[in-house]
Motif scaffolding. Structure first.
Motif, PDB file in Angstrom:
ATOM      1  N   ALA A 103       0.834  -1.204   0.000  1.00 57.34           N
ATOM      2  CA  ALA A 103       0.000   0.000   0.000  1.00 57.34           C
ATOM      3  C   ALA A 103       0.869   1.255   0.000  1.00 57.34           C
ATOM      4  O   ALA A 103       1.922   1.296   0.628  1.00 57.34           O
ATOM      5  CB  ALA A 103      -0.909   0.006   1.231  1.00 57.34           C
ATOM      6  N   PHE A 104       0.405   2.266  -0.725  1.00 54.83           N
ATOM      7  CA  PHE A 104       1.051   3.588  -0.743  1.00 54.83           C
ATOM      8  C   PHE A 104       2.542   3.519  -1.047  1.00 54.83           C
ATOM      9  O   PHE A 104       3.383   3.940  -0.271  1.00 54.83           O
ATOM     10  CB  PHE A 104       0.825   4.327   0.579  1.00 54.83           C
ATOM     11  CG  PHE A 104      -0.527   4.957   0.691  1.00 54.83           C
ATOM     12  CD1 PHE A 104      -0.992   5.825  -0.285  1.00 54.83           C
ATOM     13  CD2 PHE A 104      -1.337   4.690   1.780  1.00 54.83           C
ATOM     14  CE1 PHE A 104      -2.244   6.402  -0.182  1.00 54.83           C
ATOM     15  CE2 PHE A 104      -2.591   5.269   1.901  1.00 54.83           C
ATOM     16  CZ  PHE A 104      -3.049   6.123   0.916  1.00 54.83           C
ATOM     17  N   MET A 105       2.863   2.975  -2.215  1.00 60.85           N
ATOM     18  CA  MET A 105       4.238   3.077  -2.681  1.00 60.85           C
ATOM     19  C   MET A 105       4.536   4.548  -2.970  1.00 60.85           C
ATOM     20  O   MET A 105       3.651   5.310  -3.371  1.00 60.85           O
ATOM     21  CB  MET A 105       4.443   2.258  -3.950  1.00 60.85           C
ATOM     22  CG  MET A 105       4.340   0.755  -3.742  1.00 60.85           C
ATOM     23  SD  MET A 105       5.584   0.123  -2.596  1.00 60.85           S
ATOM     24  CE  MET A 105       7.081   0.668  -3.409  1.00 60.85           C
ATOM     25  N   GLY A 106       5.795   4.940  -2.790  1.00 61.93           N
ATOM     26  CA  GLY A 106       6.187   6.316  -3.075  1.00 61.93           C
ATOM     27  C   GLY A 106       7.352   6.346  -4.049  1.00 61.93           C
ATOM     28  O   GLY A 106       8.399   5.742  -3.792  1.00 61.93           O
ATOM     29  N   TYR A 107       7.164   7.013  -5.177  1.00 62.77           N
ATOM     30  CA  TYR A 107       8.216   7.144  -6.196  1.00 62.77           C
ATOM     31  C   TYR A 107       8.673   8.594  -6.215  1.00 62.77           C
ATOM     32  O   TYR A 107       7.867   9.498  -6.496  1.00 62.77           O
ATOM     33  CB  TYR A 107       7.682   6.727  -7.566  1.00 62.77           C
ATOM     34  CG  TYR A 107       7.478   5.239  -7.706  1.00 62.77           C
ATOM     35  CD1 TYR A 107       8.413   4.453  -8.355  1.00 62.77           C
ATOM     36  CD2 TYR A 107       6.350   4.615  -7.164  1.00 62.77           C
ATOM     37  CE1 TYR A 107       8.240   3.076  -8.473  1.00 62.77           C
ATOM     38  CE2 TYR A 107       6.170   3.237  -7.281  1.00 62.77           C
ATOM     39  CZ  TYR A 107       7.117   2.476  -7.934  1.00 62.77           C
ATOM     40  OH  TYR A 107       6.941   1.121  -8.046  1.00 62.77           O
ATOM     41  N   ASP A 108       9.944   8.831  -5.911  1.00 59.87           N
ATOM     42  CA  ASP A 108      10.482  10.185  -5.777  1.00 59.87           C
ATOM     43  C   ASP A 108      11.308  10.561  -7.003  1.00 59.87           C
ATOM     44  O   ASP A 108      12.214   9.822  -7.408  1.00 59.87           O
ATOM     45  CB  ASP A 108      11.350  10.292  -4.526  1.00 59.87           C
ATOM     46  CG  ASP A 108      10.535  10.166  -3.249  1.00 59.87           C
ATOM     47  OD1 ASP A 108       9.295  10.218  -3.314  1.00 59.87           O
ATOM     48  OD2 ASP A 108      11.146  10.016  -2.172  1.00 59.87           O
TER      49      ASP A 108
END
Length: 421
Positions: A103-108
């Motif tokens: 859940a809620f992967m973050g790609y910066d």
């Protein structure tokens, strides 16, 4: 109406000083969501650099490029040969696959002259619940902007969150009812993003799931269940930075997870396949990706990831000589801990890097947003985070800051909405 073109983004980021954040609206929305009239007073106003007053402007083409990179990474992570390679350097617990996607992967991303570049992936990405409300508390600074700009936000964030967690539950516990979620971190009340935990709890409760915020050290595993006090837990929304659950005070969560007694998302396998920084050595290499079986079209997205290599005795001399063009990161680090710009690395720090597990990444400077602080015009560094689930973008947010990494201590900085056109 003025017709906006992609190059306008740079002009707006350097020349638009309008304050679009309606803080009164934001505070009222948070108090409503939290069901607490004192929520902003207790948790938001004391964090004076949590939100910036200004938005960041980007072309919609940049969103398309970033989304393509996300889809490439997640497609690669499903390939057997890729998995075999990354699991070889991952902890043993990552070989356990209970099913959840994370859940809620973050790609910066950093935005430079050649477009968006993925600098890292995060499995415990913070800020989504805060930024969903921040996006809705914006007012247009002029009619042209109001008509031309849109926020890449799912139409019903609450509902999408509920769907995501139900999907994570169903893939492991098909046919059973999800009754209680624990939002898990160590000493959660001391965490800077603790107010987000409270907003998440209320979101879950609005959709019929009981929810609590729990200190990961206080969990216990007994009678085939994970417990917080006398309360059984069905699903753990994992915000811990102990990605492999190896620390002694997380033994209960680890044992319950491996026993299948609790659904954990994101889990150690999600981190190993997607967020271990050593994976960037593969994801930035078109030939390696093609060799794993990724399609040529997807493999080309590796060009949007800065070249990354593992630091070793074999390449140490070369990396030292070219260090000013590099950024050094611990393989399983988090929150900008122990990261170094190459031009700041001393001989002493270099020995620490060599003795640890580090990657070296081609330096990609962050974008800039000009703001006004006390009537002075100042530059703030900018990065972009896409919050995703199973390759789909749920929300985009920016972070404005000074210094080497994001820190939420910069006047005029903090989370900012992203306006795409």
């Amino acid at each position: 109406m003025t017709t906006l073109v992609p190059s306008t983004a740079n002009w707006l980021n350097s020349s638009c000083f309008c304050i679009t954040l309606d803080r009164g609206m934001l505070h009222a929305a948070m108090e409503h969501e939290a069901g607490d009239a004192e929520f902003s007073t207790r948790y938001i106003r004391p964090r004076e650099h949590l939100f910036s007053n200004v938005p960041v402007f980007l072309a919609s083409g940049d969103l398309q490029k970033m989304t393509a990179v996300v889809q490439m990474v997640e497609a690669a992570a499903r390939l057997p040969r890729y998995q075999e390679t990354v699991l070889a350097w991952a902890p043993a617990i990552a070989r356990f696959d209970p099913g959840p996607q994370g859940a809620f992967m973050g790609y910066d991303f950093h935005l430079g002259a050649t477009g968006p570049k993925l600098i890292e992936v995060n499995t415990n990405a913070g800020g989504a619940f805060l930024n969903a409300l921040l996006a809705e508390a914006q007012r247009a600074c002029c009619p042209e902007i109001e008509q031309a700009l849109k926020l890449p936000l799912v139409s019903d964030f609450d509902r999408e969150v509920a769907r995501m967690f139900h999907a994570e539950w169903a893939v492991q516990r098909r046919g059973e009812r999800l009754e209680r979620i624990a939002i898990v971190d160590d000493e959660p009340e001391s965490q800077y993003l603790y107010p987000e935990f409270l907003l998440a709890r209320q979101t879950f409760m609005r959709h019929g799931m009981d929810a609590i915020v729990v200190d990961g050290r206080q969990l216990r595993f007994t009678q085939g269940k994970l417990w917080a006090g006398e309360t059984p837990i069905d699903l753990a929304y994992n915000r811990l930075v102990d990605f492999s659950l190896e620390r002694p005070h997380h033994t209960a969560l680890r044992e319950a997870y491996l026993a299948g007694a609790v659904v954990v998302t994101p889990n150690p396998r999600n981190h190993a396949l997607l967020a271990d920084k050593r994976n960037l050595t593969l994801l930035s290499d078109t030939e390696r990706l093609s060799g794993f079986g990724l399609s040529a079209e997807l493999a080309q997205q590796s060009m949007q990831i800065p070249r990354t290599v593992q630091v070793s005795a074999d390449n140490a001399a070369e990396l030292w000589e070219t260090r000013k063009l590099l950024f050094f990161k611990p393989a399983t680090g988090h929150g900008a801990k122990a990261v170094y710009r190459g031009d700041k690395v001393t001989r002493g720090v270099w020995q620490q890097i060599l003795s640890g597990s580090y990657v070296a990444q081609d330096l990609v400077p962050p974008g800039e947003r000009m703001i006004r602080v006390d009537a002075a015009t100042e530059a703030r560094k900018t990065d972009i985070r896409l919050f995703t689930y199973d390759g789909r973008v749920l929300l985009a947010a920016a972070r404005l800051y000074q210094g080497q990494t994001t820190n939420f201590r910069t006047p005029g900085g903090g989370f900012a909405p992203v306006f795409f056109f």
